[in-house]
Write an enzyme that holds these catalytic residues in place. Structure first.
Site, PDB file in Angstrom:
ATOM      1  N   THR A  81     -23.188 -31.470 -34.551  1.00 27.50           N
ATOM      2  CA  THR A  81     -23.361 -30.471 -35.545  1.00 27.50           C
ATOM      3  C   THR A  81     -21.925 -29.808 -36.033  1.00 27.50           C
ATOM      4  OG1 THR A  81     -23.844 -28.885 -34.046  1.00 27.50           O
ATOM      5  CG2 THR A  81     -25.830 -30.237 -34.543  1.00 27.50           C
ATOM      6  N   CYS A  82     -22.145 -28.754 -36.852  1.00 29.46           N
ATOM      7  CA  CYS A  82     -20.808 -28.079 -36.977  1.00 29.46           C
ATOM      8  C   CYS A  82     -20.391 -27.286 -35.780  1.00 29.46           C
ATOM      9  CB  CYS A  82     -21.152 -27.414 -38.157  1.00 29.46           C
ATOM     10  SG  CYS A  82     -22.271 -26.031 -38.238  1.00 29.46           S
ATOM     11  N   ASN A  83     -21.509 -26.893 -34.915  1.00 26.15           N
ATOM     12  CA  ASN A  83     -21.064 -25.917 -33.857  1.00 26.15           C
ATOM     13  C   ASN A  83     -20.807 -26.855 -32.615  1.00 26.15           C
ATOM     14  OD1 ASN A  83     -20.878 -23.783 -35.008  1.00 26.15           O
ATOM     15  ND2 ASN A  83     -23.003 -22.883 -34.496  1.00 26.15           N
ATOM     16  N   GLN A 121     -32.528 -24.122 -36.627  1.00 23.61           N
ATOM     17  CA  GLN A 121     -31.961 -25.441 -37.176  1.00 23.61           C
ATOM     18  C   GLN A 121     -31.740 -26.400 -36.238  1.00 23.61           C
ATOM     19  OE1 GLN A 121     -31.271 -22.200 -38.520  1.00 23.61           O
ATOM     20  NE2 GLN A 121     -32.090 -22.227 -40.303  1.00 23.61           N
ATOM     21  N   GLN A 147     -31.765 -30.554 -35.899  1.00 24.50           N
ATOM     22  CA  GLN A 147     -30.744 -31.600 -35.766  1.00 24.50           C
ATOM     23  C   GLN A 147     -31.010 -32.299 -34.335  1.00 24.50           C
ATOM     24  OE1 GLN A 147     -28.226 -28.281 -36.047  1.00 24.50           O
ATOM     25  NE2 GLN A 147     -27.555 -28.634 -38.269  1.00 24.50           N
ATOM     26  N   GLY A 169     -21.209 -27.766 -53.727  1.00 26.92           N
ATOM     27  CA  GLY A 169     -21.711 -28.394 -52.591  1.00 26.92           C
ATOM     28  C   GLY A 169     -23.313 -28.388 -52.488  1.00 26.92           C
ATOM     29  N   ALA A 170     -23.936 -29.113 -52.047  1.00 26.45           N
ATOM     30  CA  ALA A 170     -25.533 -29.008 -52.034  1.00 26.45           C
ATOM     31  C   ALA A 170     -25.954 -29.125 -50.556  1.00 26.45           C
ATOM     32  CB  ALA A 170     -25.995 -29.882 -52.677  1.00 26.45           C
ATOM     33  N   GLY A 171     -25.192 -28.487 -49.553  1.00 27.55           N
ATOM     34  CA  GLY A 171     -25.626 -28.723 -48.041  1.00 27.55           C
ATOM     35  C   GLY A 171     -26.858 -27.601 -47.865  1.00 27.55           C
TER      36      GLY A 171
END
Lengths: 464, 305
Positions: free
Chosen positions: A48-50, A116, A120, A189-191
């Site tokens: 993930t981004c973290n 979230q 994930q 963007g459409a995240g």
């Protein structure tokens, strides 16, 4: 089998290093590379981004060890070994399992209890299951983790009344601007996380809200998803983004681009065109869409995902009780999960021990039969000796195996299991070979993507 | 030079100490907004006490003079400014997003009160009122003092702007920013206060020029190049620019905030120069026995206290 975990996350690694892990290929290719390198091992990668976390299960004395995992990550992502080693954490067995459980419950997230991350983890597990990279051990661990997270969240309410990245972004926008009736918001963007943030910003009632995306249909879908009235704005062509940037006061960017799309070179003429009016830029992408230099430009306020999450985290000090209750759930669930894994291991071990002793008994019986020579009824003699051997082995095994099946706080099961393996030379390879590589394992029911979203810890690559 | 009533000095000293106390409380509250309630009540009481006391002193001195002119010395002007500042602080303490501004306003109030003690106890000097035209003098004094108070509000907002911007840029301790106004709101305050200050200062300076020109024979050569004229003109130009920052590319935001602070510093420097520069005293000392002529210092009575 041993459960291992090695990875980096927002606590241990700076955003630059996490970008390296997030931008290098997809999870499927990483899983394939891992299985090629360590055949017979199970693997699930949570990216993930973290965080970028690799969960593996290997035979007791097999590979990979922690150094092998670090080398794999270093070579795979082109990051120096020393940098990976200093920024990563490594856990084994119950600690590795506990880490996964904490991640699923949101206890390890920057935003305590954020939901979230559970979605994930589910998707990461599903990907590994479809690629046949998750075997019996990791199936058990991940199913337990997901079930525990759901239970703990329901019981403790840790994800209730949380402060989200979107609400923090809206609060910060209020700190820059006083009146939104004349302000324009631009979403690039459409995240998933952009959708959540734009919803919060819509609550400020801006004058205009434009959306741009490389794929125009995605921008239109996002406009529909956030119920954007046509009177306020809508999807605009990607090519017009510079003109829209010159008009926009708040920019939310969340594309899957591997290179920054908002650079100082691009921004300088835009700022001049907008006469240096203040601009609030929210960069939710990983890798980042906006160059960090933008933050030092006149009247530009740049916030990336880390900045927002640290604000959120700082406002959550009062939720310690819920976190503590959740930790208790996790601790109990980890004990239960490890017990199941160990018992599954123990079943295989006992079977091997029986096979071994039976083999010894068979040899001895044949030797005895030869010594006894001719017998009026050789079949009856063979049966009698066979029964004798079987009963003898059972009686010999009964006491130690019944002791093994009982829990003794002062006698860890793993220790006895390891001792039996060592004493009777029971190799673990058989169990490992029966692992992930043999047959594709379908994801168990109830762990598919359930629309929980990918907001806080969004998947690393999001198509713009 | 007559000494002021020691009771006045004592009262002003007590108000200054209270103001220091309130300043410390406001700064603490800025860092820990969660400890708000008791600190807030205490601060409001102190500010209300300062506003009422300074107003009371101002009215008392006005009545004691017996004329229609309320401001007869620099001390009176400072008392008027203190009252206006305290009133403004009391107002902003009741506005949720402006509460933090008091942490920037209270130090200014403390400074003005401290200055009022000096003006009352050690440097008291009544304006040379009889030699000046009463109407122009009234306009001049009102314009300069009220204009300076407005400029003080602009400077406070400027200080808070810089503080909020620094926190937003450094992304430090963003959790407790609820007491702080938005940058846009602060810029609006800066510009509006600067516009009002500019208008009042223009009135004050223009009326000062009229007063000067009434008796141009007594003016020394090169009077227009004296520090107070230069400084006050510079301050006036700063506020002229500040009220138009929205149309001047490159002067928005941080630079506007600094301009508001620089403008107030120039005004305070003008007051200080006029009060401390030997030019005025030197001229009066040349002929101590005669009645004071309307020199540059006396035609700028606000600075000549």
């Amino acid at each position: 089998m041993r459960v291992l975990f090695t990875g980096i996350n927002h606590r241990t690694a700076p955003v630059e290093l996490r970008e390296c892990f997030a931008s290098a290929g997809d999870t499927g290719s990483h899983l394939e590379a891992f299985r090629t390198r360590f055949p017979g091992c199970e693997c699930v990668i949570v990216s993930t981004c973290n965080r970028f976390e690799l969960y593996a299960a290997r035979p007791l004395h097999g590979k990979p060890k922690s150094d092998d995992l670090l080398t794999f990550l270093s070579e795979r992502f082109g990051v120096p070994m020393g940098q990976v080693a200093s920024a990563s954490i490594h856990r084994e067995q119950d600690q590795a399992v506990a880490h996964l459980f904490r991640v699923c419950c949101g206890l390890d997230s920057m935003v305590l209890g954020e939901p979230q991350v559970l979605g994930q983890v589910k998707r990461a597990y599903q990907t590994a299951a479809e690629a046949a990279a998750a075997g019996p051990v990791l199936h058990k661990v991940f199913q337990h983790a997901i079930a525990t997270a759901k239970h703990a969240r329901t019981e403790t309410g840790i994800d209730a009344g949380r402060v989200s990245v979107g609400s923090v972004a809206a609060d910060l926008a209020r700190q820059v601007f006083a009146d939104f009736a004349d302000k324009t918001v631009l979403g690039i963007g459409a995240g998933e996380i952009a959708k959540l943030t734009l919803r919060h910003l819509m609550g400020l009632k801006p004058h205009r809200l434009w959306l741009v995306n490389r794929t125009h249909q995605n921008a239109q879908a996002l406009a529909e998803a956030i119920h954007l009235p046509a009177s306020i704005g809508g999807a605009q062509p990607w090519e017009q983004r510079d003109e829209l940037l010159a008009e926009a006061d708040i920019v939310v960017t969340c594309t899957g681009s591997t290179e920054p799309i908002l650079t100082p070179q691009r921004f300088k003429p835009i700022l001049k065109r907008r006469r240096y009016r203040p601009m609030f830029v929210i960069d939710l992408a990983m890798p980042r869409d906006a160059s960090p230099e933008l933050g030092s430009m006149t009247n530009v306020y740049l916030y990336n995902i880390d900045d927002l999450q640290s604000v959120v985290a700082s406002s959550l000090g009062q939720r310690g009780d819920q976190a503590q209750a959740c930790e208790q759930h996790v601790a109990a669930a980890v004990t239960a999960c490890m017990s199941q894994i160990t018992h599954a291991d123990l079943g295989q071990l006992i079977q091997k021990l029986r096979d071994k002793l039976n083999e010894l008994g068979r040899d001895e019986r044949e030797r005895t039969l030869k010594k006894l020579g001719q017998h009026p009824d050789p079949q009856a003699l063979d049966d009698a000796l066979g029964e004798h051997t079987h009963r003898l082995i059972n009686k010999i095994l009964h006491l130690p195996l019944s002791q093994l099946n009982q829990h003794h706080s002062d006698a860890p099961l793993g220790f006895y299991a390891a001792a039996i393996r060592r004493l009777f030379d029971l190799d673990e390879d058989t169990g490992a070979k029966a692992g992930p590589a043999q047959a594709p394992v379908k994801p168990p029911p109830g762990v598919g993507v359930d629309g929980t979203g990918s907001g806080q810890d969004k998947p690393a690559a999001t198509s713009p | 030079m007559p000494l002021a009533n020691p009771i006045t000095t004592l009262i002003l000293s007590a108000l200054t100490v209270l103001s220091v106390f309130a300043t410390v409380g406001a700064l603490k509250r800025l860092r820990h907004p969660e400890r708000a309630f008791t600190a807030s009540v205490r601060q409001r009481l102190i500010v209300a006490a300062i506003a009422l006391t300074t107003l009371g002193l101002f009215i008392r001195f006005w009545l004691a003079e017996g004329g229609w002119q309320p401001v007869t010395s620099h001390r009176d002007g400072l008392l008027l400014m203190s009252f206006m500042l305290a009133g403004t602080i009391f107002f902003i303490q009741n506005r949720a997003r402006l509460v933090g501004l008091s942490a920037f306003a209270l130090p200014v109030l403390t400074f003005v009160l401290g200055w009022a003690i000096c003006s009352s106890a050690w440097t008291y000097h009544p304006f040379d009122l009889p030699t000046l035209h009463p109407v122009w003098r009234g306009i001049h004094l009102a314009g300069v003092y009220l204009g300076t108070a407005c400029c003080g509000v602009a400077a406070m907002a400027g200080g808070m702007y810089l503080y909020v911007q620094a926190r937003l840029k450094r992304k430090h301790n963003l959790g407790g920013m609820g007491l702080l106004a938005s940058l846009e709101a602060l810029e609006n305050i800066i510009i509006r206060a600067a516009i009002l200050g500019f208008v009042l200062l223009t009135l004050g300076l223009a009326s000062g020029v009229v007063v000067i020109s009434e008796d141009s024979t007594s003016l020394p050569s090169g009077w227009w190049f004296t520090p107070k004229i230069v400084l006050s003109t510079l301050a006036w130009l700063v506020y002229a620019l500040l009220m138009n920052v929205r149309y001047a590319i490159g002067f928005r935001g941080r630079r506007a905030a600094w301009l508001s602070i620089i403008g107030l510093a120039l005004l305070l420097a003008t007051y200080a120069v006029v009060n401390r520069l030997p030019a005025s005293t030197a001229e009066s000392e040349t002929d101590p026995g005669t009645e004071a002529a309307p020199t540059v210092s006396s035609v700028y009575p606000v600075e000549g206290g």
